[in-house]
Design an enzyme around this catalytic site. Sequence first.
Site, PDB file in Angstrom:
ATOM      1  CB  SER A  87      51.940 -36.411  14.157  1.00 26.34           C
ATOM      2  OG  SER A  87      50.836 -35.658  13.765  1.00 26.34           O
ATOM      3  CG  HIS A 147      53.629 -28.984   8.522  1.00 26.00           C
ATOM      4  ND1 HIS A 147      52.381 -29.482   8.252  1.00 26.00           N
ATOM      5  CD2 HIS A 147      53.746 -28.944   9.863  1.00 26.00           C
ATOM      6  CE1 HIS A 147      51.759 -29.738   9.396  1.00 26.00           C
ATOM      7  NE2 HIS A 147      52.571 -29.411  10.387  1.00 26.00           N
ATOM      8  NE  ARG A 159      50.569 -37.373  19.863  1.00 26.61           N
ATOM      9  CZ  ARG A 159      50.972 -36.521  18.927  1.00 26.61           C
ATOM     10  NH1 ARG A 159      50.637 -36.694  17.660  1.00 26.61           N
ATOM     11  NH2 ARG A 159      51.709 -35.479  19.248  1.00 26.61           N
ATOM     12  CE  LYS A 215      49.535 -34.324  10.027  1.00 24.19           C
ATOM     13  NZ  LYS A 215      48.925 -34.139  11.318  1.00 24.19           N
ATOM     14  CG  ASP A 231      48.837 -38.061  12.214  1.00 25.39           C
ATOM     15  OD1 ASP A 231      49.430 -38.038  13.307  1.00 25.39           O
ATOM     16  OD2 ASP A 231      48.304 -37.055  11.716  1.00 25.39           O
TER      17      ASP A 231
END
Length: 434
Positions: free
Chosen positions: A183, A82, A168, A187, A161
């Site tokens: 967050s 990620h 947000r 995931k 999320d």
Amino acid sequence: MRAVDIIIKKRDGQELSREEIRFFIAGFTDGSITDYQAAAWAMAVLLNGMSAAETTELTLAMAESGETLDLSGVVDLALDKHSTGGVGDKTTLVVEPVLAACGCRVGKMSGRGLGFSGGTLDKLESIPGYRNDLSREEFLKQLKDVGLVLTGQTGDLAPADGKLYALRDVTGTVDSLPLIASSIMSKKIAAGAQRIVLDVKVGLGAFMTSLEAARALAETMVAIAGRAGRKAVALLSDMNQPLGYAVGNALEVKEALDTLRGGGPADFREHCLEVAAHLLILAEVESDLPAARQRAATTLEDGSALERFRVLVQAQGGDVSYVDDPDKLPKAPLIEEVPAPQSGYLSTIHAREIGESAVELGAGRAKKGDPIDHSVGFVVHHKVGDQVEQGQPLFTVHANDPAKLQAAVARVLAAHHWSDRPVEPLPLFYGTVE
Ligand code: URA
């Protein structure tokens, strides 16, 4: 329990219990806790922070707010990577096929562009026919049969999320370490990842502009992975200047294909090899970094990673003739090469300015759901530290509108800063958090 009491407790800087966090996230997911209460709570978290225990509980509560994917039985070790988001970051397009060529099964769910930072799904859609909407069943079948999947999030993973992120985005509560960490990690955990490389970007074109903040985010995410029974390594990587040269969807796919053919920009290739090598170690395919890098590099040289990318595109309905002949990828009607206005050493190539300018050209979205133009963007021709002569090509703009082209030329010229004295090149990495 009442939502308002939990908001007040966080407002007053106290630590929330596991039960309170679970209650809040469950209520927010099912709608019994309203958006305005969640927004007030998110602001209280942003201002007062969270302890490590709270951040972990928040992550797990969000990960378990919807479906979770169990990949055991399909893969030995579920790998994932990620990136926290950057400009010109097309790493997944190279790293996933490299891993597959090294014998790993990899199924990855990627995202779309967010603000000035690009997204893998948008890039892949430059290839006509490529499907990013595989169902959970299709995802699992392709992972089993083909060994490589690259698609959007399937099913209802971490819906808390999704809802909180949207709030947000419009309430000034994105820039919070516990909210970003939970967050991202919620995931990854919901998608079944067991071994994760986190590419934490730092610099002018990243969420975290200081090394201190990036390191703190990396440490928090690695610790959450450990508490959730997963293993993660975070690489702190430079995002002051664009990664590689290309910024914009089809231009980045072309650069990724060049790299898969054994060429490509040196910094981007290096970045991919480092990320891939860490994943090969986490996957227990190799035990030391130099051997892992060598193994990854071999797949770029011998064409096996390119072949895996071709198989991936075919499996997901894409037209493979675009992989074989990248010149077929969408082309902008206006292409202008901009010469250097002076001689000197490049001291800054401001990644965020270039990312935002690419969004203005149409490569990204002003708001959710906007269409994008895959053909537009930039190719910058230099790196910080390069000595450039006046009149040499500095960057090339790919645009679909003359006024946008002129605005982009001005903005990206101003994003290049000059020095009379030699300038050190930027490092690619600033460290690793294990
Ligand atoms: N990426 C995410 O998925 N979430 C954040 O909060 C920031 C970046």
